[in-house]
Design a protein around this motif. Sequence first.
Motif, PDB file in Angstrom:
ATOM      1  N   LEU A 160      38.188  52.614  36.232  1.00  0.00           N
ATOM      2  CA  LEU A 160      36.875  52.930  36.781  1.00  0.00           C
ATOM      3  C   LEU A 160      37.016  54.125  37.711  1.00  0.00           C
ATOM      4  N   GLN A 161      36.047  55.011  37.662  1.00  0.00           N
ATOM      5  CA  GLN A 161      36.054  56.161  38.548  1.00  0.00           C
ATOM      6  C   GLN A 161      34.783  56.148  39.368  1.00  0.00           C
ATOM      7  N   GLY A 162      34.939  56.332  40.655  1.00  0.00           N
ATOM      8  CA  GLY A 162      33.797  56.334  41.559  1.00  0.00           C
ATOM      9  C   GLY A 162      34.278  56.557  42.978  1.00  0.00           C
ATOM     10  N   ARG A 163      33.424  56.251  43.904  1.00  0.00           N
ATOM     11  CA  ARG A 163      33.756  56.482  45.315  1.00  0.00           C
ATOM     12  C   ARG A 163      34.069  55.158  46.004  1.00  0.00           C
ATOM     13  N   ASP A 164      35.173  55.124  46.719  1.00  0.00           N
ATOM     14  CA  ASP A 164      35.571  53.965  47.528  1.00  0.00           C
ATOM     15  C   ASP A 164      35.694  52.677  46.713  1.00  0.00           C
ATOM     16  N   LEU A 165      36.210  52.769  45.498  1.00  0.00           N
ATOM     17  CA  LEU A 165      36.304  51.604  44.635  1.00  0.00           C
ATOM     18  C   LEU A 165      37.377  50.613  45.082  1.00  0.00           C
ATOM     19  N   GLU A 166      38.416  51.104  45.737  1.00  0.00           N
ATOM     20  CA  GLU A 166      39.499  50.195  46.159  1.00  0.00           C
ATOM     21  C   GLU A 166      38.983  49.093  47.074  1.00  0.00           C
ATOM     22  N   GLU A 167      37.976  49.403  47.857  1.00  0.00           N
ATOM     23  CA  GLU A 167      37.408  48.441  48.801  1.00  0.00           C
ATOM     24  C   GLU A 167      36.633  47.328  48.104  1.00  0.00           C
ATOM     25  N   HIS A 168      36.332  47.516  46.822  1.00  0.00           N
ATOM     26  CA  HIS A 168      35.482  46.579  46.093  1.00  0.00           C
ATOM     27  C   HIS A 168      36.164  46.021  44.847  1.00  0.00           C
ATOM     28  N   GLN A 169      37.471  45.870  44.891  1.00  0.00           N
ATOM     29  CA  GLN A 169      38.210  45.407  43.707  1.00  0.00           C
ATOM     30  C   GLN A 169      37.741  44.038  43.220  1.00  0.00           C
ATOM     31  N   ILE A 170      37.531  43.124  44.124  1.00  0.00           N
ATOM     32  CA  ILE A 170      37.131  41.769  43.743  1.00  0.00           C
ATOM     33  C   ILE A 170      35.751  41.780  43.092  1.00  0.00           C
ATOM     34  N   GLU A 171      34.823  42.496  43.699  1.00  0.00           N
ATOM     35  CA  GLU A 171      33.479  42.574  43.135  1.00  0.00           C
ATOM     36  C   GLU A 171      33.485  43.239  41.762  1.00  0.00           C
ATOM     37  N   LEU A 172      34.287  44.295  41.619  1.00  0.00           N
ATOM     38  CA  LEU A 172      34.345  45.004  40.347  1.00  0.00           C
ATOM     39  C   LEU A 172      35.008  44.162  39.260  1.00  0.00           C
ATOM     40  N   MET A 173      35.991  43.360  39.614  1.00  0.00           N
ATOM     41  CA  MET A 173      36.592  42.463  38.629  1.00  0.00           C
ATOM     42  C   MET A 173      35.556  41.436  38.184  1.00  0.00           C
ATOM     43  N   ASP A 174      34.743  40.957  39.101  1.00  0.00           N
ATOM     44  CA  ASP A 174      33.660  40.038  38.752  1.00  0.00           C
ATOM     45  C   ASP A 174      32.683  40.701  37.780  1.00  0.00           C
ATOM     46  N   VAL A 175      32.334  41.939  38.048  1.00  0.00           N
ATOM     47  CA  VAL A 175      31.429  42.686  37.169  1.00  0.00           C
ATOM     48  C   VAL A 175      32.038  42.824  35.773  1.00  0.00           C
ATOM     49  N   VAL A 176      33.291  43.222  35.696  1.00  0.00           N
ATOM     50  CA  VAL A 176      33.952  43.411  34.398  1.00  0.00           C
ATOM     51  C   VAL A 176      33.997  42.096  33.625  1.00  0.00           C
ATOM     52  N   GLN A 177      34.382  41.017  34.288  1.00  0.00           N
ATOM     53  CA  GLN A 177      34.452  39.714  33.619  1.00  0.00           C
ATOM     54  C   GLN A 177      33.063  39.257  33.149  1.00  0.00           C
ATOM     55  N   THR A 178      32.054  39.493  33.961  1.00  0.00           N
ATOM     56  CA  THR A 178      30.688  39.127  33.586  1.00  0.00           C
ATOM     57  C   THR A 178      30.232  39.914  32.367  1.00  0.00           C
ATOM     58  N   VAL A 179      30.501  41.197  32.363  1.00  0.00           N
ATOM     59  CA  VAL A 179      30.083  42.041  31.245  1.00  0.00           C
ATOM     60  C   VAL A 179      30.830  41.661  29.966  1.00  0.00           C
ATOM     61  N   ILE A 180      32.126  41.414  30.064  1.00  0.00           N
ATOM     62  CA  ILE A 180      32.897  41.016  28.877  1.00  0.00           C
ATOM     63  C   ILE A 180      32.286  39.768  28.254  1.00  0.00           C
ATOM     64  N   GLY A 181      31.884  38.834  29.091  1.00  0.00           N
ATOM     65  CA  GLY A 181      31.309  37.589  28.599  1.00  0.00           C
ATOM     66  C   GLY A 181      29.995  37.741  27.854  1.00  0.00           C
ATOM     67  N   ASN A 182      29.374  38.896  27.953  1.00  0.00           N
ATOM     68  CA  ASN A 182      28.120  39.155  27.257  1.00  0.00           C
ATOM     69  C   ASN A 182      28.309  39.672  25.832  1.00  0.00           C
ATOM     70  N   PHE A 183      29.546  39.858  25.422  1.00  0.00           N
ATOM     71  CA  PHE A 183      29.815  40.454  24.116  1.00  0.00           C
ATOM     72  C   PHE A 183      30.481  39.470  23.170  1.00  0.00           C
ATOM     73  N   LEU A 184      30.133  39.607  21.910  1.00  0.00           N
ATOM     74  CA  LEU A 184      30.888  38.948  20.848  1.00  0.00           C
ATOM     75  C   LEU A 184      32.058  39.857  20.504  1.00  0.00           C
ATOM     76  N   ALA A 185      33.158  39.274  20.076  1.00  0.00           N
ATOM     77  CA  ALA A 185      34.370  40.043  19.796  1.00  0.00           C
ATOM     78  C   ALA A 185      34.105  41.176  18.812  1.00  0.00           C
ATOM     79  N   GLU A 186      33.377  40.875  17.746  1.00  0.00           N
ATOM     80  CA  GLU A 186      33.134  41.869  16.702  1.00  0.00           C
ATOM     81  C   GLU A 186      32.290  43.042  17.197  1.00  0.00           C
TER      82      GLU A 186
END
Length: 113
Positions: free
Chosen positions: A36-62
């Motif tokens: 991920l590229q953005g500003r001050d992302l290191e401070e929000h690692q936990i929140e961003l991991m939550d976002v990534v996991q949430t988004v992954i869960g919205n997709f079917l593998a195919e």
Amino acid sequence: MNLSLYATLLKFDQIDTSILSKKDSSYVNVKLSIVLQGRDLEEHQIELMDVVQTVIGNFLAEVLITAKGKENFKKMIVNLADKQYGIEVDFVYIQNIRIESDPLEKCRKLLKK
């Protein structure tokens, strides 16, 4: 005019999770590495991991492994990070996506036969 951009990179390497497969309604393992590229992302690692996991869960593998699916995946991360946590992610780079059938599920099916 002096313009400075202080973008940082935050790498999530080998995220390992399960998502649903449309083919036979079973779960498959997904291994994913993204940056991920953005500003001050290191401070929000936990929140961003939550976002990534949430988004992954919205997709079917195919769907996730298609070009359109990958683009939608990136857009959803950017949008959800901003909407849910007020974090501005400028770019999402997918380094690797690997889909594997769940070996335990395969064993269960073999044992049932």
